[in-house]
Design a protein around this motif. Sequence first.
Motif, PDB file in Angstrom:
ATOM      1  N   ARG A  73      30.932  -1.236 -82.211  1.00 62.84           N
ATOM      2  CA  ARG A  73      29.637  -1.513 -81.589  1.00 62.84           C
ATOM      3  C   ARG A  73      29.867  -1.929 -80.139  1.00 62.84           C
ATOM      4  O   ARG A  73      30.748  -2.712 -79.845  1.00 62.84           O
ATOM      5  N   GLY A 129      24.475   2.971 -87.721  1.00 62.64           N
ATOM      6  CA  GLY A 129      25.552   2.395 -86.935  1.00 62.64           C
ATOM      7  C   GLY A 129      25.136   2.240 -85.489  1.00 62.64           C
ATOM      8  O   GLY A 129      23.984   2.475 -85.125  1.00 62.64           O
ATOM      9  N   ASN A 130      26.099   1.855 -84.668  1.00 64.84           N
ATOM     10  CA  ASN A 130      25.808   1.597 -83.256  1.00 64.84           C
ATOM     11  C   ASN A 130      26.869   2.165 -82.331  1.00 64.84           C
ATOM     12  O   ASN A 130      26.961   1.750 -81.186  1.00 64.84           O
ATOM     13  N   SER A 131      27.666   3.118 -82.778  1.00 65.17           N
ATOM     14  CA  SER A 131      28.755   3.568 -81.922  1.00 65.17           C
ATOM     15  C   SER A 131      28.369   4.739 -81.017  1.00 65.17           C
ATOM     16  O   SER A 131      29.083   5.016 -80.061  1.00 65.17           O
ATOM     17  N   ALA A 165      28.421   5.053 -87.591  1.00 69.40           N
ATOM     18  CA  ALA A 165      29.262   3.877 -87.835  1.00 69.40           C
ATOM     19  C   ALA A 165      30.473   3.887 -86.927  1.00 69.40           C
ATOM     20  O   ALA A 165      30.984   4.945 -86.562  1.00 69.40           O
TER      21      ALA A 165
END
Length: 138
Positions: A66, A46-48, A63
């Motif tokens: 973003r 993910g990018n959180s 996850a």
Amino acid sequence: MPPRRRTDPVSGRAAVGVWARGEAERKDVTTAVRFTLEELAEVAPGNSVEVRVPPAGAVQAVAGPRHTRGTPPNVVETDPETWLGLATGTLTWADVVADGRVRASGDRSDISHLLPLTAGRRAASAAGAEPEPPAAGG
């Protein structure tokens, strides 16, 4: 699709093992950090959350929403020794946060449920440095 590993897993595990034995040089520490950061991104794609371990590396994982520009809303930052301790299970999240050795900001920045990393624990164990199991809750 999980991110592609840039660190050879054999070299990464070896570097973690050298670190666990207390015999690591700077290049070993850098390799071990990058390997375990890549492991985190694989375990929690993910990018959180951005996990920063300067000067060795950084990765985006977990996850969720973003971010696209500027400083991400969820950041974890620490030094290489602390990160490797967390990754291998020789340090606990609660202890290093309480000691101020990890700076975590944002609603999603508590990554204690992802630590220690399996690859880090295995590499440390193979090196003869069996980590203590983390305390309950982190």
